[in-house]
Design a protein around this motif. Structure first.
Motif, PDB file in Angstrom:
ATOM      1  N   MET A 162       0.832  -1.201   0.000  1.00 14.70           N
ATOM      2  CA  MET A 162       0.000   0.000   0.000  1.00 14.70           C
ATOM      3  C   MET A 162       0.870   1.256   0.000  1.00 14.70           C
ATOM      4  O   MET A 162       0.474   2.266  -0.550  1.00 14.70           O
ATOM      5  CB  MET A 162      -0.937  -0.043   1.215  1.00 14.70           C
ATOM      6  N   GLU A 163       2.039   1.157   0.592  1.00 20.12           N
ATOM      7  CA  GLU A 163       2.922   2.321   0.653  1.00 20.12           C
ATOM      8  C   GLU A 163       3.319   2.799  -0.748  1.00 20.12           C
ATOM      9  O   GLU A 163       3.325   4.004  -1.019  1.00 20.12           O
ATOM     10  CB  GLU A 163       4.171   1.986   1.467  1.00 20.12           C
ATOM     11  N   GLU A 164       3.611   1.851  -1.640  1.00 21.83           N
ATOM     12  CA  GLU A 164       3.976   2.212  -3.010  1.00 21.83           C
ATOM     13  C   GLU A 164       2.792   2.892  -3.715  1.00 21.83           C
ATOM     14  O   GLU A 164       2.961   3.882  -4.431  1.00 21.83           O
ATOM     15  CB  GLU A 164       4.413   0.959  -3.777  1.00 21.83           C
ATOM     16  N   PHE A 165       1.589   2.386  -3.468  1.00 26.55           N
ATOM     17  CA  PHE A 165       0.392   2.964  -4.063  1.00 26.55           C
ATOM     18  C   PHE A 165       0.176   4.384  -3.545  1.00 26.55           C
ATOM     19  O   PHE A 165      -0.112   5.296  -4.322  1.00 26.55           O
ATOM     20  CB  PHE A 165      -0.830   2.086  -3.753  1.00 26.55           C
ATOM     21  N   GLU A 166       0.306   4.591  -2.245  1.00 25.62           N
ATOM     22  CA  GLU A 166       0.131   5.928  -1.668  1.00 25.62           C
ATOM     23  C   GLU A 166       1.167   6.905  -2.215  1.00 25.62           C
ATOM     24  O   GLU A 166       0.859   8.074  -2.467  1.00 25.62           O
ATOM     25  CB  GLU A 166       0.191   5.847  -0.146  1.00 25.62           C
ATOM     26  N   SER A 167       2.378   6.430  -2.430  1.00 26.27           N
ATOM     27  CA  SER A 167       3.419   7.275  -3.018  1.00 26.27           C
ATOM     28  C   SER A 167       3.035   7.673  -4.442  1.00 26.27           C
ATOM     29  O   SER A 167       3.270   8.806  -4.868  1.00 26.27           O
ATOM     30  CB  SER A 167       4.766   6.555  -3.042  1.00 26.27           C
ATOM     31  N   TYR A 168       2.445   6.730  -5.155  1.00 28.37           N
ATOM     32  CA  TYR A 168       2.013   7.024  -6.522  1.00 28.37           C
ATOM     33  C   TYR A 168       0.897   8.069  -6.523  1.00 28.37           C
ATOM     34  O   TYR A 168       0.892   8.976  -7.360  1.00 28.37           O
ATOM     35  CB  TYR A 168       1.562   5.747  -7.229  1.00 28.37           C
ATOM     36  N   LEU A 169      -0.033   7.971  -5.596  1.00 26.58           N
ATOM     37  CA  LEU A 169      -1.100   8.971  -5.502  1.00 26.58           C
ATOM     38  C   LEU A 169      -0.522  10.345  -5.215  1.00 26.58           C
ATOM     39  O   LEU A 169      -0.969  11.352  -5.781  1.00 26.58           O
ATOM     40  CB  LEU A 169      -2.119   8.574  -4.428  1.00 26.58           C
ATOM     41  N   THR A 170       0.458  10.401  -4.355  1.00 24.87           N
ATOM     42  CA  THR A 170       1.127  11.667  -4.041  1.00 24.87           C
ATOM     43  C   THR A 170       1.780  12.235  -5.296  1.00 24.87           C
ATOM     44  O   THR A 170       1.692  13.433  -5.571  1.00 24.87           O
ATOM     45  CB  THR A 170       2.178  11.472  -2.926  1.00 24.87           C
ATOM     46  N   LEU A 171       2.409  11.375  -6.069  1.00 24.37           N
ATOM     47  CA  LEU A 171       3.040  11.781  -7.322  1.00 24.37           C
ATOM     48  C   LEU A 171       1.998  12.341  -8.295  1.00 24.37           C
ATOM     49  O   LEU A 171       2.233  13.346  -8.962  1.00 24.37           O
ATOM     50  CB  LEU A 171       3.762  10.586  -7.957  1.00 24.37           C
ATOM     51  N   LEU A 172       0.831  11.705  -8.349  1.00 22.75           N
ATOM     52  CA  LEU A 172      -0.233  12.183  -9.230  1.00 22.75           C
ATOM     53  C   LEU A 172      -0.672  13.590  -8.853  1.00 22.75           C
ATOM     54  O   LEU A 172      -0.826  14.460  -9.719  1.00 22.75           O
ATOM     55  CB  LEU A 172      -1.448  11.242  -9.179  1.00 22.75           C
ATOM     56  N   VAL A 173      -0.862  13.818  -7.584  1.00 20.18           N
ATOM     57  CA  VAL A 173      -1.324  15.120  -7.103  1.00 20.18           C
ATOM     58  C   VAL A 173      -0.244  16.175  -7.279  1.00 20.18           C
ATOM     59  O   VAL A 173      -0.519  17.312  -7.670  1.00 20.18           O
ATOM     60  CB  VAL A 173      -1.778  15.032  -5.626  1.00 20.18           C
TER      61      VAL A 173
END
Length: 183
Positions: free
Chosen positions: A1-12
């Protein structure tokens, strides 16, 4: 989940280029990850959302193992017409009956003509399923009534009406044959 949350941060964040390899993180989202994406969706810059959705459509076309349906469903409600249009295109291979109503809604009331026209094309795929007897009666009625309301709408544009007539093509009733003949 940490990798996914990092990706969401990158998107924003919007400062780094979207890497297509990372987009796999959006494939086959479970409910928890979909909720996380929903929470930040409007925070993603508009041009980035558009690029993302177009890239997901292309990736899904290239690789049938990638499943971005939940992202496309989420973005059907985006404020940007181009994103809604791309999302409809991303759902082209979806035959899940639960998209019938939202797609018909877009076909009937979206303020953008191109969105309504592309939605009509997708509804046409369901019209074929109606004719093949592969939909529930309630869904058959929803598809046919939605198309008929669009064709009878005097306010509808010629382009959308043309797409609706094409969508009605598989239906073999005398009423539809008459509409096609008149059009």
């Amino acid at each position: 989940m940490e990798e996914f949350e990092s990706y969401l941060t990158l998107l924003v964040d919007g400062t780094e280029k979207l890497e297509s390899d990372s987009m796999i993180l959006l494939s086959g989202l479970d409910l928890e990850r979909l909720q996380a994406l929903k929470q930040i969706w409007e925070s993603i810059p508009t041009d980035r959302r558009q690029t993302l959705i177009q890239s997901l459509v292309e990736r899904a076309d290239e690789n049938s193992e990638l499943e971005y349906e939940s992202v496309f469903r989420l973005s059907l409600n985006d404020i940007e017409a181009e994103i809604r249009k791309s999302s409809i295109m991303g759902l082209w291979d979806c035959e899940d009956r639960t998209i019938i109503s939202p797609i018909i809604q877009l076909m009937r009331v979206d303020e953008n003509e191109e969105v309504r026209a592309v939605a009509a094309q997708l509804v046409g795929k369901f019209a074929l399923l109606v004719e093949l007897g592969k939909l529930l009666t309630a869904d058959q009625d929803l598809v046919i009534n939605g198309l008929m309301q669009s064709i009878d709408d005097p306010e509808e544009t010629l382009e959308v009406r043309r797409r609706v007539v094409e969508a009605l093509g598989p239906i073999t009733t005398s009423e539809v044959h008459e509409i096609i003949r008149e059009f």
